[in-house]
Write a protein that holds these residues in place. Structure first.
Motif: not given
Length: 358
Positions: A188, A190, A193, A216, A235, A237, A243-244
């Motif tokens: 994924r 981002f 970031w 996680d 953060h 995820v 998904e964040e």
């Protein structure tokens, strides 16, 4: 293998790399500056023997390159005037004035022979693309040669080596411009970031912080540093959906839980901080007439650090009473609100400067 903004040069692309370097030299000739610096995997160095351009080929001192291009071992044979480069998987011998280098099972063609300059062995920069799959770039305007192996920016979680973090692209000084989270081969991106640098890379963990028994992905990085500035980011995820999971912001937390003021008197000033009804009062001696350097209340956004503490998200935010002065810090722990699918403040305390570390 990771694809980045800087396209990876495979061995078959080595000739193209040399052509690109040569073209770059010609195209920037009008703005040419003597080469002075080496940037190897985001570390900038000023070698004692500077890089040079010989017949359109950039030569670099291997003794300097080896400091940040790993693994690289060098062994000089003064009698035969040869240098053996140990890459960990091969041993390649460079003979001075020869346009070939001999490996165990491969012969490498050099556009310009390796040569001794002021006691240093100088070899074509593009030779690194063949030995280390490195990317090479020349900036004649800044007088800098860049050598980069993308693997240096590939980070893995200590809890699981199949959980990875790497940049969408990396700046010349190692800042991650966008990041990719990879879990067991699923990825994924981002794009928003941004942070880290060569000496302060992001950190990735694979731990259960939501309390559901499943690990996680937790990522920490620094978005900016400076005098009185340390902007940490955090953060989380979901490892399943990638998904964040939202986290209550520091600004929201301070607005909801903290009240502060700085009262200025003739010979002192007083800092008052109230966190969820619990008040802390600090008096500082200061008989200066001009106290305009002080804020009217504490600021909590300049120095912010995040980490894991016993499996929980923890934020420490310094309380600024002036651009360079701090009175204490907020220590915030978070809980996961399953119904709202977000992390919220669970506990917050203010620690005065003299209490920190207790």
């Amino acid at each position: 293998m990771i694809t980045r903004k800087w396209t990876k040069m495979a061995a078959s692309g080595a000739i193209a790399a040399a052509m690109l370097l040569s073209t770059a030299v010609q195209a920037q000739a009008a703005h040419k500056k003597d080469l002075e610096f080496l940037n190897v995997n985001h570390y900038v160095m000023t070698p004692d023997v500077k890089p040079v351009i010989v017949n359109g080929t950039v030569l670099v001192p291997l003794n300097t390159v080896k400091e940040y291009l790993k693994p690289m071992g060098l062994r000089w044979d003064n009698k035969n005037k040869t240098l053996t480069v140990n890459t960990g998987t091969d041993q390649v011998t460079l003979k001075m004035a020869s346009d070939v280098a001999e490996g165990k099972e491969k012969t490498y063609a050099l556009s310009v022979p390796a040569q001794l300059m002021d006691g240093r062995v100088m070899a074509p920069a593009r030779f690194m693309t063949e030995l280390y799959d490195a990317e090479v770039r020349l900036d004649t305007k800044d007088g800098m040669v860049y050598i980069y192996t993308p693997e240096v920016d590939l980070l893995t979680a200590e809890e699981n080596s199949n959980v990875k973090l790497y940049p969408v692209s990396a700046s010349k000084y190692g800042r991650y411009e966008g990041m990719v989270v990879e879990v067991e081969g699923r990825k994924r991106v981002f794009k928003d970031w941004h942070g880290g640098e060569a000496t302060r890379k992001p950190v990735i963990h694979y731990q259960d912080v939501t309390g559901d028994g499943k690990p996680d992905v937790v990522v920490f990085y620094v978005d900016g540093t400076g005098t009185g500035l340390y902007a940490g980011e955090m953060h989380v995820v979901d490892a399943g959906s990638l998904e964040e999971i939202p986290i209550e912001s520091l600004e929201q937390a301070v607005s909801s839980h903290v009240k502060s003021s700085i009262e200025k008197e003739a010979d002192h000033f007083t800092v008052k901080v109230t966190v969820d009804g619990k008040e802390s009062v600090q008096k500082f001696k200061d008989d200066s007439k001009d106290k305009s350097y002080l804020f009217d209340k504490l600021g909590f956004g300049a120095v912010v650090r995040h980490r894991l503490a016993e499996g929980r998200l923890l934020t420490e935010a310094a309380g600024s009473m002036s651009p360079a002065g701090f009175a204490g810090d907020l220590r915030i722990t978070y809980r996961f609100n399953e119904e709202l699918n977000r992390f919220e403040v669970d506990d917050m305390e203010y620690r005065r400067l003299e209490e920190r570390g207790q």
